[in-house]
Write a protein that holds these residues in place. Structure first.
Motif, PDB file in Angstrom:
ATOM      1  N   GLU A 289       7.074 -12.793 -12.733  1.00  0.00           N
ATOM      2  CA  GLU A 289       6.375 -11.547 -12.467  1.00  0.00           C
ATOM      3  C   GLU A 289       5.037 -11.535 -13.184  1.00  0.00           C
ATOM      4  OE1 GLU A 289       8.622  -9.157 -16.095  1.00  0.00           O
ATOM      5  OE2 GLU A 289       9.292  -8.888 -14.027  1.00  0.00           O
ATOM      6  N   PRO A 290       4.106 -10.676 -12.763  1.00  0.00           N
ATOM      7  CA  PRO A 290       2.819 -10.576 -13.455  1.00  0.00           C
ATOM      8  C   PRO A 290       2.998 -10.012 -14.858  1.00  0.00           C
ATOM      9  CG  PRO A 290       2.726  -9.585 -11.253  1.00  0.00           C
ATOM     10  CD  PRO A 290       4.167  -9.842 -11.567  1.00  0.00           C
ATOM     11  N   GLY A 291       2.004 -10.234 -15.698  1.00  0.00           N
ATOM     12  CA  GLY A 291       2.065  -9.704 -17.052  1.00  0.00           C
ATOM     13  C   GLY A 291       1.785  -8.215 -17.110  1.00  0.00           C
ATOM     14  N   ALA A 292       1.111  -7.671 -16.079  1.00  0.00           N
ATOM     15  CA  ALA A 292       0.778  -6.246 -16.038  1.00  0.00           C
ATOM     16  C   ALA A 292       1.769  -5.515 -15.133  1.00  0.00           C
ATOM     17  CB  ALA A 292      -0.653  -6.054 -15.537  1.00  0.00           C
ATOM     18  N   PRO A 293       1.895  -4.197 -15.290  1.00  0.00           N
ATOM     19  CA  PRO A 293       2.806  -3.423 -14.425  1.00  0.00           C
ATOM     20  C   PRO A 293       2.442  -3.567 -12.947  1.00  0.00           C
ATOM     21  CG  PRO A 293       2.128  -2.113 -16.307  1.00  0.00           C
ATOM     22  CD  PRO A 293       1.289  -3.355 -16.333  1.00  0.00           C
ATOM     23  N   VAL A 294       3.442  -3.453 -12.104  1.00  0.00           N
ATOM     24  CA  VAL A 294       3.256  -3.492 -10.652  1.00  0.00           C
ATOM     25  C   VAL A 294       3.623  -2.102 -10.119  1.00  0.00           C
ATOM     26  CG1 VAL A 294       3.879  -4.629  -8.499  1.00  0.00           C
ATOM     27  CG2 VAL A 294       3.870  -5.933 -10.641  1.00  0.00           C
ATOM     28  N   PRO A 295       2.659  -1.186 -10.035  1.00  0.00           N
ATOM     29  CA  PRO A 295       2.981   0.203  -9.671  1.00  0.00           C
ATOM     30  C   PRO A 295       3.237   0.380  -8.180  1.00  0.00           C
ATOM     31  CG  PRO A 295       0.618  -0.011  -9.997  1.00  0.00           C
ATOM     32  CD  PRO A 295       1.218  -1.364 -10.322  1.00  0.00           C
ATOM     33  N   LEU A 296       4.284   1.112  -7.869  1.00  0.00           N
ATOM     34  CA  LEU A 296       4.595   1.511  -6.490  1.00  0.00           C
ATOM     35  C   LEU A 296       5.177   2.921  -6.519  1.00  0.00           C
ATOM     36  CD1 LEU A 296       6.281  -1.506  -4.626  1.00  0.00           C
ATOM     37  CD2 LEU A 296       4.111  -0.411  -4.083  1.00  0.00           C
ATOM     38  N   ALA A 297       5.081   3.613  -5.396  1.00  0.00           N
ATOM     39  CA  ALA A 297       5.723   4.926  -5.292  1.00  0.00           C
ATOM     40  C   ALA A 297       7.219   4.777  -5.547  1.00  0.00           C
ATOM     41  CB  ALA A 297       5.466   5.534  -3.915  1.00  0.00           C
ATOM     42  N   ASP A 334      -4.210  -4.815  -2.236  1.00  0.00           N
ATOM     43  CA  ASP A 334      -3.780  -3.813  -1.256  1.00  0.00           C
ATOM     44  C   ASP A 334      -2.276  -3.800  -1.015  1.00  0.00           C
ATOM     45  OD1 ASP A 334      -6.425  -3.060  -0.852  1.00  0.00           O
ATOM     46  OD2 ASP A 334      -6.723  -4.613   0.673  1.00  0.00           O
ATOM     47  N   GLU A 335      -1.573  -4.798  -1.510  1.00  0.00           N
ATOM     48  CA  GLU A 335      -0.150  -4.865  -1.232  1.00  0.00           C
ATOM     49  C   GLU A 335       0.579  -5.590  -2.341  1.00  0.00           C
ATOM     50  OE1 GLU A 335       0.349  -7.042   2.387  1.00  0.00           O
ATOM     51  OE2 GLU A 335      -0.512  -8.879   1.592  1.00  0.00           O
ATOM     52  N   VAL A 336       1.892  -5.432  -2.342  1.00  0.00           N
ATOM     53  CA  VAL A 336       2.756  -6.145  -3.276  1.00  0.00           C
ATOM     54  C   VAL A 336       3.627  -7.097  -2.459  1.00  0.00           C
ATOM     55  CG1 VAL A 336       4.647  -5.920  -4.921  1.00  0.00           C
ATOM     56  CG2 VAL A 336       2.778  -4.268  -4.945  1.00  0.00           C
ATOM     57  N   ILE A 337       3.691  -8.347  -2.904  1.00  0.00           N
ATOM     58  CA  ILE A 337       4.473  -9.373  -2.211  1.00  0.00           C
ATOM     59  C   ILE A 337       5.596  -9.834  -3.129  1.00  0.00           C
ATOM     60  CG2 ILE A 337       4.420 -11.615  -1.058  1.00  0.00           C
ATOM     61  CD1 ILE A 337       1.435 -11.212  -0.609  1.00  0.00           C
ATOM     62  N   VAL A 338       6.811  -9.767  -2.629  1.00  0.00           N
ATOM     63  CA  VAL A 338       7.985 -10.241  -3.378  1.00  0.00           C
ATOM     64  C   VAL A 338       8.659 -11.321  -2.544  1.00  0.00           C
ATOM     65  CG1 VAL A 338      10.155  -9.631  -4.460  1.00  0.00           C
ATOM     66  CG2 VAL A 338       8.286  -7.979  -4.446  1.00  0.00           C
ATOM     67  N   THR A 339       8.822 -12.492  -3.133  1.00  0.00           N
ATOM     68  CA  THR A 339       9.432 -13.622  -2.432  1.00  0.00           C
ATOM     69  C   THR A 339      10.752 -13.984  -3.099  1.00  0.00           C
ATOM     70  OG1 THR A 339       7.229 -14.479  -1.903  1.00  0.00           O
ATOM     71  CG2 THR A 339       9.087 -15.979  -1.623  1.00  0.00           C
ATOM     72  N   VAL A 340      11.778 -14.111  -2.286  1.00  0.00           N
ATOM     73  CA  VAL A 340      13.103 -14.526  -2.764  1.00  0.00           C
ATOM     74  C   VAL A 340      13.422 -15.872  -2.110  1.00  0.00           C
ATOM     75  CG1 VAL A 340      15.549 -13.950  -2.923  1.00  0.00           C
ATOM     76  CG2 VAL A 340      13.823 -12.120  -2.992  1.00  0.00           C
ATOM     77  N   ARG A 341      13.614 -16.901  -2.937  1.00  0.00           N
ATOM     78  CA  ARG A 341      13.868 -18.252  -2.413  1.00  0.00           C
ATOM     79  C   ARG A 341      15.136 -18.799  -3.051  1.00  0.00           C
ATOM     80  NH1 ARG A 341      12.376 -23.298  -4.140  1.00  0.00           N
ATOM     81  NH2 ARG A 341      11.137 -22.385  -5.845  1.00  0.00           N
ATOM     82  N   VAL A 394       4.746  -5.053   1.070  1.00  0.00           N
ATOM     83  CA  VAL A 394       4.696  -3.591   1.177  1.00  0.00           C
ATOM     84  C   VAL A 394       3.309  -3.117   0.733  1.00  0.00           C
ATOM     85  CG1 VAL A 394       5.677  -3.306  -1.137  1.00  0.00           C
ATOM     86  CG2 VAL A 394       5.774  -1.438   0.489  1.00  0.00           C
ATOM     87  N   PRO A 395       2.662  -2.246   1.520  1.00  0.00           N
ATOM     88  CA  PRO A 395       1.346  -1.739   1.115  1.00  0.00           C
ATOM     89  C   PRO A 395       1.459  -0.823  -0.092  1.00  0.00           C
ATOM     90  CG  PRO A 395       2.091  -0.636   3.105  1.00  0.00           C
ATOM     91  CD  PRO A 395       3.070  -1.743   2.842  1.00  0.00           C
ATOM     92  N   LYS A 396       0.427  -0.798  -0.916  1.00  0.00           N
ATOM     93  CA  LYS A 396       0.459   0.038  -2.111  1.00  0.00           C
ATOM     94  C   LYS A 396       0.289   1.518  -1.779  1.00  0.00           C
ATOM     95  CE  LYS A 396      -1.018  -3.264  -5.606  1.00  0.00           C
ATOM     96  NZ  LYS A 396      -2.012  -3.575  -6.644  1.00  0.00           N
ATOM     97  N   ASP A 397      -0.398   1.820  -0.667  1.00  0.00           N
ATOM     98  CA  ASP A 397      -0.633   3.214  -0.304  1.00  0.00           C
ATOM     99  C   ASP A 397       0.417   3.704   0.680  1.00  0.00           C
ATOM    100  OD1 ASP A 397      -1.370   1.651   1.780  1.00  0.00           O
ATOM    101  OD2 ASP A 397      -3.176   2.782   2.298  1.00  0.00           O
ATOM    102  N   VAL A 398       1.678   3.308   0.491  1.00  0.00           N
ATOM    103  CA  VAL A 398       2.732   3.677   1.433  1.00  0.00           C
ATOM    104  C   VAL A 398       2.923   5.175   1.510  1.00  0.00           C
ATOM    105  CG1 VAL A 398       4.513   3.382  -0.334  1.00  0.00           C
ATOM    106  CG2 VAL A 398       5.131   3.319   2.058  1.00  0.00           C
TER     107      VAL A 398
END
Length: 408
Positions: A289-297, A334-341, A394-398
């Motif tokens: 994960e990134p070192g900074a927060p990943v904000p979402l609604a 503009d978006e958050v990407i989560v990949t599960v492999r 998922v877009p950040k401005d959902v």
């Protein structure tokens, strides 16, 4: 999450009633103005003055009656048309015979058309045809003969009113159809949401009981068989479901009425997606994960986390308990990407379509359905023997996107 009922009314009649209200007032003033400019030519002006006093008082007093279809009753329409026809017939008594034969205006003049249009908006083209026919007879009696200009005016009023009545009937049918479609869409979305929740809990428990019962044997095998039957029945239920009947408001002028249940937005600001994904990390699951927060609604973050959980459940189910999985979180502008492999055997070609046809909607609902509702996407890539990869976007401005969609 809290629920709220959203009521939507769809009506093309309201503008027509408002226009009719203005039309009646303006044509009343026009008729009085015509009389005032030709006052000296009337042989019995006191009859015209008396009629216009009644006409003005009736028009102004009955403005609320033409505000909507509920108030515009049959009794009112009959009285309104009677005043119009009476004015046409009184023209021969109040006005000079020469002016009548020359095609002079009747006492109500074009105010009569407003009465006919009220019939059209209230009852459709059949009512309009009846009212315009009565007006046509009155005009012919007033003139004494079917003169060209009289026939022209009669045909014009008849065609216009019948056309408007027909359009109103078509519009009402269209409103009911649209209301039905909107309620089907709302019911489908709610059914998919319930199906996702059930898949994430009840269905997976039933499937686990079925598998473990078959392994243990004995009475547990019978319990597993019953759990399997209930799983099939429950899958059939959540993949079908009932759709409510469309509502039609009591006031026909208000048009079709649709009630949809929406989720209330949660108070507070965005949440850090990393905190929701952290519990999934373990000996067999690595989280990058990134070192900074990943904000979402809040709602969007929970749905993404649930989709990741569903993907990991599929790894444990189909790749085995020894399969490793990796979660990668990317915070784009503009978006958050989560990949599960995972490093499992992969998914054979056509297996997903077959599972969906059998009512096993784990990928379709628990993963793709969740992201679709958020305005995002879910892409699944699998090569036999090389594992499976699920990419969630998922877009950040959902939240803003949903709000605009509701306003439309």
């Amino acid at each position: 999450m809290a629920k709220r009922e959203r009521v939507m009314r769809m009506s093309v009649e309201r503008p027509l009633w408002r226009a009719l209200t203005a039309y009646r007032v303006l044509t009343m003033l026009y008729a009085v103005g015509l009389f005032a400019t030709a006052y000296g030519e009337f042989v019995r002006p006191w009859i015209a003055v008396s009629y216009y006093a009644v006409l003005c008082g009736w028009t102004l007093a009955t403005l609320p009656r033409v505000a909507n279809a509920a108030r515009c009753t049959k009794r009112f329409l009959a009285a309104d048309l009677t005043i119009a026809v009476a004015g046409i017939l009184l023209t021969t008594v109040a006005d000079a015979h020469e002016r009548v034969q020359a095609g002079g205006p009747t006492l109500p003049s074009i105010w009569t058309a407003g009465s006919v249009l009220a019939f059209a908006i209230k009852g459709g083209w059949r009512w309009a045809a009846l009212a315009s026919s009565l007006v046509a007879v009155a005009n012919l009696v007033e003139r004494g003969s079917p003169a060209r200009d009289t026939v022209h005016n009669v045909i014009l009023v008849c065609i216009a009113s019948v056309a408007i009545g027909y359009v109103v009937e078509v519009a009402r049918a269209s409103e009911r159809t649209l209301a039905r479609a909107l309620e089907i869409e709302a019911a489908t979305r709610e059914r998919e949401r319930l199906a996702r929740d059930i898949h994430d809990s009840v269905l997976q428990v039933l499937a686990m009981v079925q598998r473990r019962g078959a392994v243990i044997g004995g009475e547990a095998a019978e319990l597993g068989r019953m759990a399997g039957e209930q799983e099939v029945a429950l899958r059939t239920l959540v993949s079908g479901g009932l759709v409510p009947v469309s509502r039609v408001s009591e006031d026909a002028a208000d048009g079709a009425l649709v009630r949809a249940v929406d989720e209330e937005p949660e108070p507070g600001g965005p949440v850090d997606l990393r905190a929701l994904l952290a519990p999934y990390a373990g000996a067999m699951v690595s989280l990058a994960e990134p070192g900074a927060p990943v904000p979402l609604a809040p709602a969007a973050a929970r749905e993404v986390a649930a989709a990741v959980g569903a993907a990991l459940d599929n790894v444990r189910r189909h790749a085995g308990a020894d399969a490793r999985a990796w979660i990668l979180v990317e915070d784009e502008p503009d978006e958050v990407i989560v990949t599960v492999r995972d490093d499992g055997p992969g998914i054979p070609e056509g297996r997903l379509d077959q599972a969906e046809g059998e009512g096993r909607l784990g990928v379709a609902l628990s993963i793709r359905g969740r992201l679709r509702d958020l305005g995002g996407s879910a892409e699944l890539i699998s090569v036999p023997g090389q594992g499976t990869e699920v990419e969630l976007k998922v877009p950040k401005d959902v939240t803003d996107t949903r709000g605009k969609a509701e306003q439309r």
